[in-house]
Design a protein around this motif. Sequence first.
Motif, PDB file in Angstrom:
ATOM      1  N   ASP A 129       3.593   9.250  -0.777  1.00 14.78           N
ATOM      2  CA  ASP A 129       4.388   9.076   0.567  1.00 14.78           C
ATOM      3  C   ASP A 129       3.186   9.163   1.750  1.00 14.78           C
ATOM      4  O   ASP A 129       3.588   8.366   2.810  1.00 14.78           O
ATOM      5  N   ASN A 133       3.118   6.044   4.330  1.00  7.51           N
ATOM      6  CA  ASN A 133       3.261   6.215   5.593  1.00  7.51           C
ATOM      7  C   ASN A 133       2.031   5.914   6.354  1.00  7.51           C
ATOM      8  O   ASN A 133       1.635   6.819   7.114  1.00  7.51           O
ATOM      9  N   ASP A 135       1.168   2.984   9.404  1.00  2.07           N
ATOM     10  CA  ASP A 135       1.528   2.007  10.007  1.00  2.07           C
ATOM     11  C   ASP A 135       0.195   0.943  10.173  1.00  2.07           C
ATOM     12  O   ASP A 135       0.582  -0.368  10.154  1.00  2.07           O
ATOM     13  N   TRP A 164      11.948   8.805  -0.853  1.00  2.00           N
ATOM     14  CA  TRP A 164      12.025   8.521   0.521  1.00  2.00           C
ATOM     15  C   TRP A 164      11.328   7.326   0.897  1.00  2.00           C
ATOM     16  O   TRP A 164      11.860   6.757   2.084  1.00  2.00           O
ATOM     17  N   GLN A 165      10.530   6.936   0.168  1.00  2.00           N
ATOM     18  CA  GLN A 165       9.781   5.382   0.435  1.00  2.00           C
ATOM     19  C   GLN A 165      11.213   4.288   0.338  1.00  2.00           C
ATOM     20  O   GLN A 165      11.027   3.312   1.047  1.00  2.00           O
ATOM     21  N   THR A 166      12.193   4.706  -0.458  1.00  2.00           N
ATOM     22  CA  THR A 166      13.259   3.542  -0.698  1.00  2.00           C
ATOM     23  C   THR A 166      14.273   3.751   0.772  1.00  2.00           C
ATOM     24  O   THR A 166      14.302   2.814   1.444  1.00  2.00           O
ATOM     25  N   GLU A 167      14.142   4.873   1.249  1.00  2.00           N
ATOM     26  CA  GLU A 167      14.802   5.237   2.450  1.00  2.00           C
ATOM     27  C   GLU A 167      14.288   4.635   3.562  1.00  2.00           C
ATOM     28  O   GLU A 167      15.082   4.118   4.570  1.00  2.00           O
ATOM     29  N   LYS A 168      13.077   4.533   3.810  1.00  2.00           N
ATOM     30  CA  LYS A 168      11.993   4.095   4.766  1.00  2.00           C
ATOM     31  C   LYS A 168      11.749   2.681   4.684  1.00  2.00           C
ATOM     32  O   LYS A 168      11.068   2.142   5.483  1.00  2.00           O
ATOM     33  N   SER A 170      13.123  -0.216   4.954  1.00  2.00           N
ATOM     34  CA  SER A 170      13.482  -1.377   6.009  1.00  2.00           C
ATOM     35  C   SER A 170      12.631  -1.149   7.114  1.00  2.00           C
ATOM     36  O   SER A 170      12.303  -2.292   8.031  1.00  2.00           O
ATOM     37  N   ASP A 171      12.169   0.023   7.597  1.00  2.00           N
ATOM     38  CA  ASP A 171      11.297   0.278   8.736  1.00  2.00           C
ATOM     39  C   ASP A 171       9.939  -0.459   8.632  1.00  2.00           C
ATOM     40  O   ASP A 171       9.319  -0.601   9.807  1.00  2.00           O
ATOM     41  N   TYR A 172       9.575  -0.810   7.315  1.00  5.13           N
ATOM     42  CA  TYR A 172       8.223  -1.595   7.290  1.00  5.13           C
ATOM     43  C   TYR A 172       8.702  -2.938   6.615  1.00  5.13           C
ATOM     44  O   TYR A 172       7.638  -3.548   6.130  1.00  5.13           O
ATOM     45  N   GLN A 199      20.534  -0.803   2.085  1.00  2.00           N
ATOM     46  CA  GLN A 199      19.775  -1.604   3.027  1.00  2.00           C
ATOM     47  C   GLN A 199      19.590  -3.118   2.522  1.00  2.00           C
ATOM     48  O   GLN A 199      18.743  -3.871   2.677  1.00  2.00           O
TER      49      GLN A 199
END
Length: 304
Positions: A129, A133, A135, A164-168, A170-172, A199
């Motif tokens: 994670d 995480n 940027d 958690w990586q799946t949940e996030k 779309s942010d990336y 998503q």
Amino acid sequence: MKYRRLGKTDLNVSVVGIGTWQYGGEWGKEFTQKEVDGILDLAQEFGVNLIDTAECYGDHLSERFIGDYLSRRKREDWIIATKFGHHFHENFERSRHWRPDEVLNQLDASLKALQTDYIDLYQAHSCTDEEFNNDALWTLLDKQVRAGKIRNLGVSLRTNDYSWQTEKASDYKVGAIQVVYNRIDTAPEKSIFPAAQEQNLGVLARVPLASGFLSGKYKPGAFFGDNDVRSKTNEDQINRVLTKVEAIAASEVPEGVPMSSWALSWCLKHPAVTSVIPGCKNTKQVEMNAMAAEFASQDHPQSI
């Protein structure tokens, strides 16, 4: 063969692809270019268009086999997914490399090995994670997408605990995930698949034959040599899995249906799963795997 849109990406992939970890020499066999050519040619005859590989399946060894093949075929006929984040060393060891400059070097090395100008799906490979995480990493990758080196971004989850990586995702700007999913390991159904569906992420199911145990050819007490990654698994654990496989074969697999084909189609019936990517050691396995498309659900929401 059937085809499905890989989530929010622009890729239409065959429901059965080919995983190529075995080309790196860790599954009890070393391959020749002729053998790889034969496997991929037959796969194409069956309608397969998706190849999944990684920079650390050997030191770009799997990618080089595929690149040699692509150099003598039509590149546009294939969807190539590869991964980044590691470097292969002797004795099947790997080091981790996640700085943006390191990833850019890996990307260029993969493009060279694959003998292509672009990668259809570039996947973060088994990252933590903390590594995910970052940027700066995703900014670098987005620049490569805009430069045309990468068509789509993905994440190959380290284990089924990394929801958690799946949940996030779309942010990336991640459009697809890869996850371990098979009749033995159904953990993704709990949290990973719901997050992916919410998503519209494509899902590639890796290890769909449970490291070959769901092929039906192994019995409790099976032995694996030192050059086979399965030899690192506890013997009691292997026997427990194979005992469960025997029970599944007796109670769930229809008579006359190869267990491997059934096991792949079982994965494909989940509405979150886009494609399965089993490994193939020979052309016979290509045929058995491709048969799974016949049993895949006709009304899958992503079917094309």
